[in-house]
Scaffold this motif. Structure first.
Motif, PDB file in Angstrom:
ATOM      1  N   LEU A 827       0.824  -1.214   0.000  1.00  0.00           N
ATOM      2  CA  LEU A 827       0.000   0.000   0.000  1.00  0.00           C
ATOM      3  C   LEU A 827       0.853   1.256   0.000  1.00  0.00           C
ATOM      4  N   VAL A 828       1.936   1.246   0.795  1.00  0.00           N
ATOM      5  CA  VAL A 828       2.804   2.425   0.862  1.00  0.00           C
ATOM      6  C   VAL A 828       3.506   2.642  -0.478  1.00  0.00           C
ATOM      7  N   LYS A 829       3.879   1.571  -1.141  1.00  0.00           N
ATOM      8  CA  LYS A 829       4.504   1.713  -2.462  1.00  0.00           C
ATOM      9  C   LYS A 829       3.545   2.351  -3.459  1.00  0.00           C
ATOM     10  N   ARG A 830       2.289   1.946  -3.400  1.00  0.00           N
ATOM     11  CA  ARG A 830       1.303   2.543  -4.306  1.00  0.00           C
ATOM     12  C   ARG A 830       1.122   4.032  -4.020  1.00  0.00           C
ATOM     13  N   ILE A 831       1.112   4.372  -2.745  1.00  0.00           N
ATOM     14  CA  ILE A 831       0.970   5.791  -2.378  1.00  0.00           C
ATOM     15  C   ILE A 831       2.180   6.583  -2.842  1.00  0.00           C
ATOM     16  N   ASP A 832       3.383   6.018  -2.677  1.00  0.00           N
ATOM     17  CA  ASP A 832       4.588   6.724  -3.118  1.00  0.00           C
ATOM     18  C   ASP A 832       4.588   6.897  -4.634  1.00  0.00           C
ATOM     19  N   ARG A 833       4.085   5.901  -5.346  1.00  0.00           N
ATOM     20  CA  ARG A 833       4.015   6.018  -6.805  1.00  0.00           C
ATOM     21  C   ARG A 833       3.068   7.137  -7.215  1.00  0.00           C
TER      22      ARG A 833
END
Length: 1372
Positions: A827-833
Motif C-alpha cells: 500500500l505504501v509503495k502505491r501511495i509513493d508512486r
C-alpha cells in the motif's frame, strides 16, 4: 418595504453630533511593480455643530488635508500600537493567559471603533447649503427633507499607502482588496462603519497592460499622456453603500462577458480562462431565478465576478458592492465532477448577498443575522430549483443536526444586545459563525412554514421592492421591522410572534424531545409520551454561569411557541396530528386516535424469494416474526415533525420493523436518513442488514441517502453476523465495477454521476469495518489494495483525481493487525508512486498529493511503534517549501504539527505552529494553520494530556496576538485568541469572556472626549497676536503688533530609527539699544536641517558623548532688525536626508536655527492657562513622546538690573543661550526618498499656534505707561465684577461646570493618548549670565499629564521650563 428607522436618525440629526458623508470620490494611482499606491479622496460631509469630522484611517500617510480648498488642521491616532516592553508579560501564567488574551483582544477591537482621523472644519465662514433634490437622502441612514439646511464641506485628503499589507494585498502582478472587518480604512480614508453609506466615484490609474476592476458601473477608460502611457478606469456607483463594500482588483486579467446577460462579467487570470468558461455557465440561471423570485431587478447596474489565485485570497469569497472576489480554487474544467455542486452553491450565495447584505444592510449589529439568513434562504431556493428538492432537504437536515449539537451557549444567540455589543462583529468568524448562519436560515424556514411559501415570498418582495420615494434609495432592515412585516404581510398573529422572536432569535438553545408510544387496541388509539428538554442549560458550563447573560440562564422548561405535528402512517393512509405542545409541562402524555381498523386488513405471511437480495430462509423467518410482533396494530410507522417545522433534536422510539417500513416505503430523504440512523443501533439483526443493502442497491433512491446506507452497513458488519454488511458492500461494488470474466476492476466510467458518487464512497465504508480486536479484516485490506493496483482511467472523459484521492484516504482509515500488516508495504509503495506521478503532472488543486500526505501521517501515527516518525517527517518536509502549491504546503504543515503533537505534546506543537506562522506568506494559509492549532488544543484538552503549555509559549502566543500579522489578518487574530481560550478550558468565542467594564467605558467615550480636546486646542491656538514671544526673553521697546507666523517644516520618514537624544542650542546675539525705534520684529524661523550636517554647528553644547545616542541640536540666533526685515520667512524648504542612520559615536545629529527678536524684560509673570498642545503633525510623527526642559539664560548688563542697554555698546554684547533637552521616542518614522515622486510638505503650524495659545497672556511692557493704566483699570473692574458675581447663581453654575470640565480633562489624560501638554514656569533673573541645562529621560510608558501651572510672583527672577509629553503611536 424596508425603511430607515426614523426616530433614531432624526434624533441623531437633531443632536447633530456626528458627521455624515453624502458622497465620496476616490482617485488612486497604482504601481504594482514598486508596490505603491498614492492619490487623494474627496468627501462631501455634513459637518456637525462642533466643526470636527472624524474619519477612519490606518496604515496611511496623510500628506495634507483641505476643507473647501483651505488647509485644515487634522490629527491622526493610529489604532494599532506596537508594544516593545519585554517585561509586559512577566506575570503571565497558564492560569491568567486567557484573561490576558481577552484584555488584549477586546482592547484592540474597541479602539478600532473610534474614528482616529480628526479634521477641523470651521463653521463660521460656511453658509448653509440647501439640499439638492437628486442628492437628498444619500446620506447614511439619515432622513432629511429638501428644505433642511446643512453645513456641507468638501474635504480633500492627499495620502499614500505606506505598507500594502492590510485591507489591500499585492503579489506578482495582482493587487486586490478584501472585506475584512474594519479594514477598508487601511487603503483609503473613510467612515468605516456599516451604518455610514454614500455614493462613490472611483478612478484608478494603472499600467496600460493591466485591468482595474472595481465596484460600480464602468463609465469609461482614459489613456494618460505619461511615458509610457497609463490607463485610468472610471467607475461610478449610484446606490449608497458602506465603505466596507468598496472592492478593487488590478491584474492582467482576461474578461469573459456572460453569454446570456451583458450586465454580468466574469474576470480571471489567463491560465484559468478555460476553467472559468466551464464554471460560470450556470450563473445566469441563478441570476434570473433571483430576479423572478423577488420580482425586482438586480439592485446594481452590473455584476462582476473576479477570480484570483487561492494563495492571494484571504478567503474563498470577498464581498463587494456589485463585485465579488473569489478564489480560483473553486473553478473547474469539464473533466471535474466533485467540485461542481459546491462551486455552484458558493457562487449563488455570493450573488444572493448582493441583495441581502450589501444592498440591504442591517440597521444595527444585532440585526446582521437576518441578512445572512435571508441570503442563505435565497440560496436554498436556488438549490431546490436547480439541484433538486432532495439536495435542499438533505442539506437542511444535516445543518439542523449540527446546530442542535452546538447551540448550547450564548455564542449562538442570533440577536441579543449583549452579544452584539460584546462580540464586535467576530460572531461571523469560525465555527460559531457557521452555526449562526445555519441557525439563522433555519429560523427563517420555520417562519416560512408558519406563514406559507407564498406569504413569505411576499415579505421578501416588500423588502427589495423599489422605494416609492426616489430620494431615499438606501435600505436598512431590523429584526423589529421584519417582525412587523411577518404580521402584516405574512398574516402571523402577534402573540405567536411575540413569543417566537425572543425564544428563537433572542436566546440560545434548541428543544430536545424524547418520545415513545404504545398502541391501545381496545380504544384504537396511540398513547404518546414525550419529554422535552433544551440543548442550552444554565449549568452546561458552570465556570461561566455568572458571566452569562440573563437569556442564557433562562430555564430550559420555558418552552417554544406552537404545536409539533405527529405523522402517523396507518394501513389506510397518512394522517398528521398537530397535538404536541412545545411549551408548558416538560412531560406530556397524549392520545392520538387511529383512523384504520385492524379488522379491515388480514395478515399475509411474506412469500419466499420476495427479497431480491438473496437472503436465506432464516432471514425471512426473523423478518416475519418481527412483522408479526407489530401486526396487532394498524400502524406502519410514526414520525415527529415530518416537515421540519422546528429546529429540534428528536429521539423517537419505535419497533425495528417500523423503522424498516419507514426506510423502504417513505420516499422523503429526511425520513430515510432518520431510519438509517436508528437502524444502526441494531447491527445483529439480518433484517436490518437486508433493508440497508436493498436501499444501497436501489438506483432510484437519492445518492446521498445510499451513501448513508453504505456507512451504516459498515457499522453493522461484525463476526457475529459473518461479516454480512462487508460482504454486501463488496458484492455491490463488484456488481457495478468488476469484469465477471477476469474478476478485476473495469476501466473507469463516470457517466452516471449518482452512481459515481456512491461507488466512490464504498472503499471508505469498507475501510471503516472493524473486527472484535478493533482491527480491519483481511478482506477489507485486500479489496482496497486491489482497487489501487488496478485503477485504469483510459477512455474515461472525466478525471479520476477525486476517485484516487478517496482510495488513498481509505488506506488511512485502515487499522492494521498481525494478519494485515503484510499488505502495508504494498500500500505504501502505491501511495509513493502516486506522489511521484502527481509531482510530475500536478492534479487539480493538488488533491492527490494532499490525500497522500494525510494518509502517510495517519499510518505513521497508528504504527508509530513500527515506523520511525523521523523518516515520515523527512518525507513530508519538502512539501512544506514555499515553492510548492498552496494546498499542498498547508497540508504538509498540518501533518508536521500532528506528528509533533503526537511525539512531544501540545507545547512543542504550538511552538512549531508559531514558527510556521512566520514562514507562511499567504493570509489564508495562516488562517488554516490557526484553525488546525486550535483543534490540536481541543484534542489535548479532551484527552487530559499531562503535558502543559510552558509560560514562554503562552507569551509568544500573546505577542503574536498583538503583532502586525494579527492586525493584518482579522480571522487569524480571532483564532489566536480562541487558542488561548481553549488552553484555559473555555469555549473558542469572545462571548462570556471576563472583561474590564471600566476599560470599555473609557473607549466608548473616547471619541467625544477627543473631539472636545481637539476643538479646545483649535480655539485656544488662535490668539490675537501670533508669535513665539512667550518663549523669548524680555526686551525693551514697544512690541510689534504685526506678527508673521514662522514656517516650520517637518521631515517624516517611513523607516523607524532608534530613540534619539535631542540637544537644543539657542544663541541670542546683538541686543538692541534703548530707544531703538525698530518696532517690527521678525518672527523666528525653525528649520530642521539635514542630520548629516548637524555636527558642523560650532555653537553647540551637548552631552551626547556620554549617552552615545543620536542628537538633534537646535540653535536660536537673534539677528538685527535690518537682517530680520531682509529675510523671507514665508516659505520653508524641506530638506530630506538619506543618512539618518549614519553617524559617529555620538549618533545622528541635527541642527535647528532660530532668529529671535530682541530681548525684553517681563515686569509681571506670564499668565499661562491650563492648556494642552496637540501632537505636531502627528499623522507623520505618530505621536512620539518628547519631554524638554528649557532654562532661560541670565542676561549680563552693567549697572542695569532691568536689562536695558546703556547706549554705549554694552547692549550689543552677544547673548549665548544654550538649551539642552533629551528626548526618547520609541518609534520615529522615516521616508525612503526613492519611494516618493514629489516632495511632501507637512506644516508644523500646529506647534506654533499651540505654543502661542499657551504662552500668550497679559504682559506689561516697559515704557508703556498708558497700557499700565489700562491694565490697572481692567483689573479693578474685574475685581468688582467678581465680587458682584459671588452671589449670582448663574456665575456659580458656570464656575462649577468649568471645574468639572477640567476634572474630566485630567481623567481622560490618564486613560488614553492625549495631545502633548506644555507646562511653563517662567522665572527671570538680572544677574550674571548662567546657562541652565536640563536633561530628561522619558520612558515609553505613557504617564499622566499634569494640568497645574504654578506662577511665581513678587520676584524679579523668571525661569522658563517647557515639558512636552505625548504617547507613542506607530504604524503597523
Amino acid at each position: 418595504m424596508a425603511k430607515p428607522r426614523k426616530h433614531k436618525n432624526e434624533d441623531q440629526k437633531a443632536d447633530n453630533l456626528e458627521a455624515v458623508v453624502k458622497h465620496q470620490k476616490l482617485c488612486l494611482a497604482i504601481d504594482t511593480e514598486k508596490r505603491r499606491i498614492y492619490g487623494y479622496t474627496e468627501l462631501e460631509v455634513v459637518v456637525p455643530e462642533n466643526g470636527i469630522v472624524g474619519l477612519h484611517a490606518d496604515n496611511l500617510m496623510i500628506e495634507c488635508v483641505t476643507v473647501d480648498g483651505e488647509p485644515s488642521r487634522f490629527e491622526i491616532f493610529p489604532h494599532y500600537q506596537q508594544m516593545d516592553s519585554d517585561d509586559r508579560w512577566c506575570s503571565v501564567s497558564s492560569a491568567n493567559s486567557a484573561d490576558a488574551a481577552g484584555s488584549v483582544y477586546v482592547s484592540c477591537l474597541e479602539r478600532e471603533l473610534v474614528p482616529n482621523l480628526l479634521i477641523m472644519c470651521s463653521n463660521e465662514a460656511a453658509k448653509p447649503v440647501l439640499e439638492q433634490p437628486e442628492q437628498s437622502g444619500q446620506e447614511n441612514g439619515t432622513q432629511i427633507s429638501s428644505e433642511s439646511k446643512q453645513n456641507v464641506k468638501l474635504i480633500h485628503i492627499d495620502y499614500w499607502v505606506e505598507k500594502i499589507e492590510t485591507g489591500i494585498h499585492i503579489g506578482k502582478d495582482v493587487m486586490h482588496t478584501n472585506n475584512q472587518i474594519r479594514r477598508a480604512r487601511c487603503w483609503f480614508p473613510c467612515m468605516d462603519d456599516s451604518l455610514q453609506r454614500c455614493c462613490f466615484d472611483l478612478e484608478f490609474t494603472v499600467a496600460k497592460n493591466l485591468v482595474a476592476a472595481s465596484t460600480g458601473t464602468l463609465m469609461y477608460q482614459v489613456l494618460t499622456n505619461d511615458d509610457p502611457p497609463r490607463k485610468t478606469y472610471i467607475y461610478k456607483i449610484n446606490v449608497p453603500v458602506a465603505a466596507q463594500w468598496i472592492s478593487m482588483a488590478v491584474a492582467p486579467f482576461e474578461i469573459f462577458p456572460d453569454r446570456h446577460n451583458n450586465l454580468i462579467t466574469h474576470i480571471c487570470l489567463s491560465h484559468n480562462l478555460s476553467k472559468l468558461r466551464n464554471t460560470v455557465g450556470f450563473l445566469y440561471s441563478a441570476y434570473s431565478h433571483y430576479e423572478h423570485y423577488l420580482s425586482t431587478k438586480f439592485p446594481f447596474g452590473s455584476y462582476t465576478q473576479v477570480f484570483i489565485d487561492p494563495e492571494m485570497a484571504i478567503s474563498s469569497l470577498s464581498l463587494g458592492a456589485s463585485m465579488n472576489i473569489f478564489s480560483s480554487q473553486i473553478l473547474f474544467d469539464e473533466k471535474i465532477i466533485d467540485q461542481t455542486i459546491d462551486t455552484r452553491i458558493k457562487l449563488a450565495y455570493g450573488l444572493a448577498r448582493q441583495w441581502f447584505g450589501v444592498y440591504i444592510t442591517a440597521e444595527a449589529p444585532n440585526d446582521e443575522w437576518l441578512l445572512d439568513g435571508l441570503a442563505w434562504f435565497l440560496t436554498d431556493s436556488f438549490i431546490k430549483q436547480f439541484l433538486g428538492n432532495n439536495e435542499a432537504r438533505y442539506r437542511r437536515y444535516k445543518a439542523n443536526c449540527a446546530v442542535c449539537k452546538a447551540d448550547d451557549s450564548a455564542a449562538t444567540a442570533l440577536s441579543s444586545s449583549d452579544a452584539s455589543k460584546a462580540l464586535y462583529g467576530t460572531q461571523c468568524i469560525g465555527f460559531y459563525g457557521k452555526i449562526r448562519s445555519w441557525k439563522s436560515v433555519a429560523v427563517l424556514q420555520m417562519l416560512e412554514k408558519q406563514m406559507g411559501p407564498e406569504s413569505f415570498c411576499k415579505v421578501l418582495k416588500n423588502l427589495v421592492a423599489l422605494p416609492k420615494d426616489p430620494t431615499h434609495p438606501w435600505r436598512t432592515l431590523s429584526t423589529k421591522e421584519f417582525r412587523h412585516l411577518a404580521n402584516e404581510v405574512g398574516n402571523l398573529e402577534r402573540p405567536f410572534l411575540r413569543e417566537f422572536f425572543p425564544r428563537w432569535v433572542g436566546s440560545s438553545g434548541c428543544p430536545v424531545l424524547k418520545m415513545g408510544f404504545s398502541y391501545n387496541k381496545r380504544k384504537n388509539l396511540i398513547e404518546l409520551a414525550a419529554l422535552r428538554g433544551c440543548t442550552a442549560t444554565p449549568d452546561s458550563n458552570p465556570t461561566y454561569s455568572n458571566s452569562k447573560p440573563d437569556f442564557v440562564k433562562r430555564e430550559a422548561d420555558a418552552g417554544w411557541p406552537g404545536m409539533m405535528s405527529i405523522r402517523v402512517h396507518e394501513l389506510d393512509g397518512m394522517y398528521d396530528h398537530p397535538v404536541l405542545p412545545m411549551a408548558g409541562e416538560t412531560w406530556q402524555l397524549l392520545e392520538i386516535q387511529c383512523h384504520s381498523k385492524l379488522a379491515s386488513k388480514r395478515f399475509q405471511k411474506p412469500k419466499k424469494g420476495s427479497k431480491h437480495d438473496g437472503s436465506d430462509d432464516n432471514a425471512d423467518t426473523v423478518a416475519s416474526v418481527d412483522m408479526r410482533s407489530n401486526i396487532d396494530s394498524p400502524l406502519q410507522w410514526l414520525r415527529a415533525d415530518p416537515e421540519m417545522e422546528y429546529l429540534a433534536e428528536i429521539h423517537f422510539n419505535q419497533p425495528v420493523q417500523m423503522w424498516i417500513n419507514q426506510l423502504e416505503k417513505d420516499k422523503d430523504v429526511v425520513a430515510q436518513v432518520q431510519a438509517i440512523t436508528a437502524l444502526e443501533l441494531f447491527p445483529r439483526l439480518l433484517s436490518v442488514v437486508n433493508a440497508l443493502s436493498n436501499l444501497l442497491c436501489d438506483s432510484q433512491a437519492f445518492w446521498r441517502v445510499r451513501i448513508e446506507a453504505a456507512f451504516a452497513l459498515a457499522s453493522t458488519a461484525s463476526e457475529e453476523t459473518d461479516w454480512a454488511g462487508l460482504l454486501h458492500l463488496i458484492k455491490f461494488y463488484k456488481s457495478r465495477r468488476y469484469d465477471e470474466k477476469i474478476g478485476l476492476p473495469k476501466p473507469n466510467d463516470f457517466h452516471d454521476f449518482a452512481e459515481y458518487f456512491v461507488l466512490e464512497a464504498i472503499p471508505h465504508a469498507v475501510a471503516m469495518v472493524r473486527a472484535s480486536d478493533k482491527k480491519s479484516p483481511r478482506e477489507a485490506v485486500e479489496f482496497i489494495l486491489q482497487l489501487l493496483k488496478y485503477n485504469e482511467n483510459n477512455g474515461n472523459p472525466y478525471s479520476d483525481v477525486f476517485w484516487l484521492a478517496a482510495l488513498v484516504q481509505s488506506v488511512g482509515e485502515l487499522e492494521f493487525g498481525q494478519q494485515t500488516v503484510a499488505f502495508l508495504s504494498s500500500l505504501v509503495k502505491r501511495i509513493d508512486r502516486l506522489l511521484q506521478f502527481d509531482r510530475l503532472m500536478p492534479s487539480y488543486n493538488g488533491i492527490l498529493t494532499v490525500s497522500c500526505i494525510r494518509t502517510l501521517t495517519q499510518i505513521a501515527l497508528k504504527l508509530s511503534e513500527f515506523i520511525p516518525l523521523d523518516r515520515i517527517i523527512d518525507l513530508i518536509k519538502p512539501f512544506s517549501s514555499s515553492k510548492t502549491q498552496w494546498q499542498v504546503r498547508i497540508e504538509a504543515f498540518r501533518s508536521l504539527l500532528d506528528l509533533e503533537y503526537h511525539c512531544k505534546g501540545i507545547d512543542a506543537a504550538l511552538k512549531l505552529f508559531i514558527k510556521y506562522m512566520e514562514e507562511e506568506p499567504s493570509l489564508r494559509g495562516q488562517v488554516k494553520l490557526g484553525v488546525h492549532a486550535m483543534r490540536l488544543c481541543q484534542i489535548s484538552g479532551d484527552s487530559d494530556d499531562d503535558h502543559g503549555v510552558m509560560r514562554g509559549t503562552l507569551v509568544a502566543l500573546l505577542r503574536l496576538l498583538e503583532s502586525p500579522a494579527a492586525f493584518n489578518n482579522v480571522t487569524l487574530r480571532h483564532y489566536l485568541f480562541c487558542i488561548l481560550q481553549v488552553l484555559a478550558g473555555r469555549p473558542p468565542t469572545l462571548c462570556g469572556v471576563p472583561r474590564d467594564e471600566t476599560l470599555i467605558k473609557g473607549h466608548t467615550e473616547i471619541y467625544n472626549e477627543l473631539k472636545n480636546f481637539f476643538a479646545a486646542i483649535v480655539n485656544q491656538s488662535k490668539p490675537p497676536e501670533s508669535s513665539l514671544d512667550g518663549l523669548m526673553l524680555p526686551h525693551d521697546g514697544p512690541e510689534t503688533e504685526t506678527n508673521t507666523e514662522p514656517n516650520i517644516v517637518s521631515v517624516t520618514d517611513n523607516e523607524r530609527i532608534p530613540p534619539q537624544e535631542l540637544t537644543l542650542t539657542l544663541t541670542e546675539p546683538d541686543v538692541p539699544k534703548e530707544g531703538n525705534d525698530n518696532n517690527e520684529q521678525k518672527p523666528p524661523d525653525l528649520v530642521i536641517l539635514d542630520s548629516s550636517e548637524a555636527h558642523k554647528e560650532p555653537d553647540t553644547v551637548s552631552n551626547s558623548q556620554e549617552r552615545k545616542k543620536p542628537v538633534l541640536k537646535i540653535k536660536m540666533k537673534q539677528s538685527s532688525a535690518a537682517s530680520s526685515r531682509a529675510e523671507d520667512v514665508d516659505n520653508a524648504i524641506l530638506d530630506r536626508s538619506q543618512g539618518a542612520h549614519i553617524g559617529g559615536d555620538h549618533g545622528t545629529s541635527s541642527s535647528m536655527s532660530m532668529d529671535a527678536p530682541p530681548k525684553r524684560n517681563f515686569i509681571e509673570p506670564a499668565n499661562v492657562g491650563n492648556q494642552n498642545l496637540e501632537d505636531v503633525n502627528s499623522c507623520h510623527d505618530l505621536g512620539s513622546r518628547v519631554t524638554a526642559s528649557i532654562g532661560s539664560a541670565k542676561l549680563p548688563h552693567d549697572g542695569h538690573d532691568d536689562g536695558v542697554g546703556d547706549g554705549d555698546g554694552d547692549g550689543d554684547a552677544a547673548l549665548l543661550k544654550e538649551l539642552q533637552c533629551t528626548a526618547e521616542s520609541s518609534k520615529v518614522q522615516s521616508n525612503d526618498v526613492e519611494s516618493v515622486i514629489h516632495n511632501k510638505y507637512i506644516s508644523l503650524r500646529s506647534l506654533n499656534e499651540g505654543v502661542e495659545g499657551l504662552l500668550a497672556g497679559p504682559t506689561n511692557k516697559p515704557g508703556s505707561g498708558t497700557k499700565e493704566k489700562k491694565e490697572k483699570k481692567k483689573k479693578d473692574k474685574e475685581k468688582k465684577r467678581k465680587k458682584k458675581d459671588k452671589d449670582d447663581p448663574e456665575y456659580l453654575e458656570r464656575k462649577r461646570l468649568k471645574k468639572e470640565k477640567k476634572r474630566k480633562e485630567k481623567e481622560l489624560a490618564k486613560m488614553m493618548v492625549t495631545p502633548p501638554s506644555i507646562h511653563v514656569k517662567h522665572e527671570g533673573k538680572t544677574e550674571a549670565v548662567k546657562d541652565e541645562v536640563a536633561v530628561a529621560q522619558v520612558p515609553n510608558v505613557a504617564t499622566s499629564v499634569d494640568d497645574v501651572v504654578k506662577l511665581s510672583e513678587g520676584t524679579s527672577t523668571h525661569k522658563i521650563k517647557i515639558k512636552i509629553k505625548n504617547r507613542t503611536l506607530t504604524q503597523p
